[in-house]
Design a protein around this motif. Sequence first.
Motif, short mmCIF file in Angstrom:
data_model
loop_
_atom_site.label_atom_id
_atom_site.label_comp_id
_atom_site.label_asym_id
_atom_site.label_seq_id
_atom_site.Cartn_x
_atom_site.Cartn_y
_atom_site.Cartn_z
N LEU A 259 0.82 -1.21 0.00
CA LEU A 259 0.00 0.00 0.00
C LEU A 259 0.85 1.26 0.00
O LEU A 259 0.47 2.28 -0.60
CB LEU A 259 -0.96 -0.03 1.19
CG LEU A 259 -0.96 1.00 2.29
CD1 LEU A 259 -1.74 2.23 1.86
CD2 LEU A 259 -1.55 0.45 3.57
N ILE A 260 2.05 1.25 0.63
CA ILE A 260 2.88 2.45 0.70
C ILE A 260 3.99 2.46 -0.34
O ILE A 260 4.78 3.40 -0.40
CB ILE A 260 3.49 2.63 2.10
CG1 ILE A 260 4.41 1.46 2.47
CG2 ILE A 260 2.40 2.82 3.12
CD1 ILE A 260 5.09 1.62 3.82
N GLY A 261 4.07 1.41 -1.16
CA GLY A 261 5.09 1.38 -2.20
C GLY A 261 6.46 1.00 -1.71
O GLY A 261 7.48 1.46 -2.25
N ALA A 262 6.53 0.15 -0.69
CA ALA A 262 7.81 -0.31 -0.14
C ALA A 262 8.06 -1.75 -0.59
O ALA A 262 7.12 -2.48 -0.93
CB ALA A 262 7.78 -0.26 1.39
N PRO A 263 9.32 -2.19 -0.62
CA PRO A 263 9.60 -3.60 -0.92
C PRO A 263 8.84 -4.52 0.03
O PRO A 263 8.58 -4.18 1.19
CB PRO A 263 11.12 -3.70 -0.70
CG PRO A 263 11.63 -2.32 -0.93
CD PRO A 263 10.56 -1.40 -0.41
N HIS A 264 8.48 -5.70 -0.46
CA HIS A 264 7.63 -6.61 0.31
C HIS A 264 8.24 -7.00 1.66
O HIS A 264 7.51 -7.28 2.61
CB HIS A 264 7.34 -7.87 -0.51
CG HIS A 264 6.36 -7.64 -1.61
ND1 HIS A 264 6.18 -8.51 -2.66
CD2 HIS A 264 5.49 -6.62 -1.84
CE1 HIS A 264 5.25 -8.04 -3.48
NE2 HIS A 264 4.81 -6.90 -3.00
N ASP A 265 9.57 -7.05 1.74
CA ASP A 265 10.20 -7.49 2.98
C ASP A 265 10.56 -6.32 3.90
O ASP A 265 11.33 -6.48 4.84
CB ASP A 265 11.44 -8.33 2.69
CG ASP A 265 12.50 -7.56 1.91
OD1 ASP A 265 12.20 -6.44 1.43
OD2 ASP A 265 13.64 -8.07 1.78
N SER A 266 10.01 -5.13 3.65
CA SER A 266 10.32 -3.97 4.48
C SER A 266 9.77 -4.14 5.89
O SER A 266 8.73 -4.78 6.10
CB SER A 266 9.74 -2.70 3.86
OG SER A 266 10.33 -2.41 2.61
N TYR A 267 10.46 -3.53 6.84
CA TYR A 267 10.10 -3.61 8.25
C TYR A 267 10.24 -2.23 8.84
O TYR A 267 11.23 -1.53 8.62
CB TYR A 267 11.03 -4.60 8.95
CG TYR A 267 10.90 -4.63 10.46
CD1 TYR A 267 9.83 -5.27 11.07
CD2 TYR A 267 11.85 -4.03 11.27
CE1 TYR A 267 9.71 -5.32 12.45
CE2 TYR A 267 11.74 -4.07 12.65
CZ TYR A 267 10.66 -4.71 13.24
OH TYR A 267 10.54 -4.74 14.60
#
Length: 356
Positions: A259-267
């Motif tokens: 939803l925010i346009g970050a890589p899937h593995d972002s934390y």
Amino acid sequence: MNRRDVLQASAMAVSAGILAGTSSSGRAAQAKPQVQQGSLLTPLDESNPLEAKIVVFTTVSPDVDASIRFYTEVIEMELVEEGTLPAGITTAPGAGQAGRRYAVLQMPEPSISAQVRVLEAPQGAAANRPRPDSGPWDPGLLVMEGVTRDPAESYHRLASANSPVISPPRYYFFRNSTWGRDVDVMSYAAFGPGGEQMFITSDVRGDRAEWTLPKLHSGFANAAITSLDQRPVDAFYEKALGLRRTSQMECFQRNTNELIGAPHDSYFLWGNVGAGVSIEVWEFKAASGTLYPTSLDRTGLAMLTMRVSDPARVREMCEANGIEPVGEGALPIPGNAEPEGFTLRGAVGELIEVIA
């Protein structure tokens, strides 16, 4: 001496050393327990002593008319004021000369949202937060957030108006023990005509309160500020405005990252500073990012206007903590063409206009 005798002798020597360390002189040299200081989350009623609250989001647009149409026709806000800036009203970064067009919009009553101020961009203005080059891991002022009654209807309305969106609505869940309730929502991220990023969120809990607002959207009330280290951001808001952190959560959800346009593995970590002020501070777990300081001569979301109960006290706190205003004066607001105020720059470059 054989190997067994050598090992036995070594063990006896070590043992003798340990025993020697328990003599009166050895005990004096031993480290003693020490008290350590930690940081606690602050009770809501103690977290915002100056009653700070976001009352205006300022976005800079290359097409003021298109922005007015978007906020009135799509979000269903009302145009409450428009005009041109008088000379010398504020020295905030990028305010420029007199004559720049502006418009102020707000939701019809009853609403708890802030106003949106659209400021005309200079010819050829660059973006405050360039897209698609920047992402949520880049420190700075990221979004303004509002609520909708129905995420599908809201998304369809914005998509039908050709508003850029990162993804369709995404579901996510948080258990917020500090608030004593669960966050169970659907959200999507869209962009306004000036390039300002928005989060539009809908509560989908089964026990949610009945929607009582007159329109599909609530307007915008919350801001998200992103960082690679939340501690200096928290420290700035406490030193400048007396705000203290009230909640802390973590996010490692693929839906939220989409939803925010970050890589899937972002934390990332996120939580609020102060109660009622509506500021979220995010700490992205990334090796590096680009800080984008905002300015009123660049397009997109540029500044938060915060009302406080005692501006003089804010000045005193800033002076005591070595925080210098970056501008004097304030932009017009409905009912006050020349409000008293000053501008601060936050720890990750965000502009904050402080008014009474």
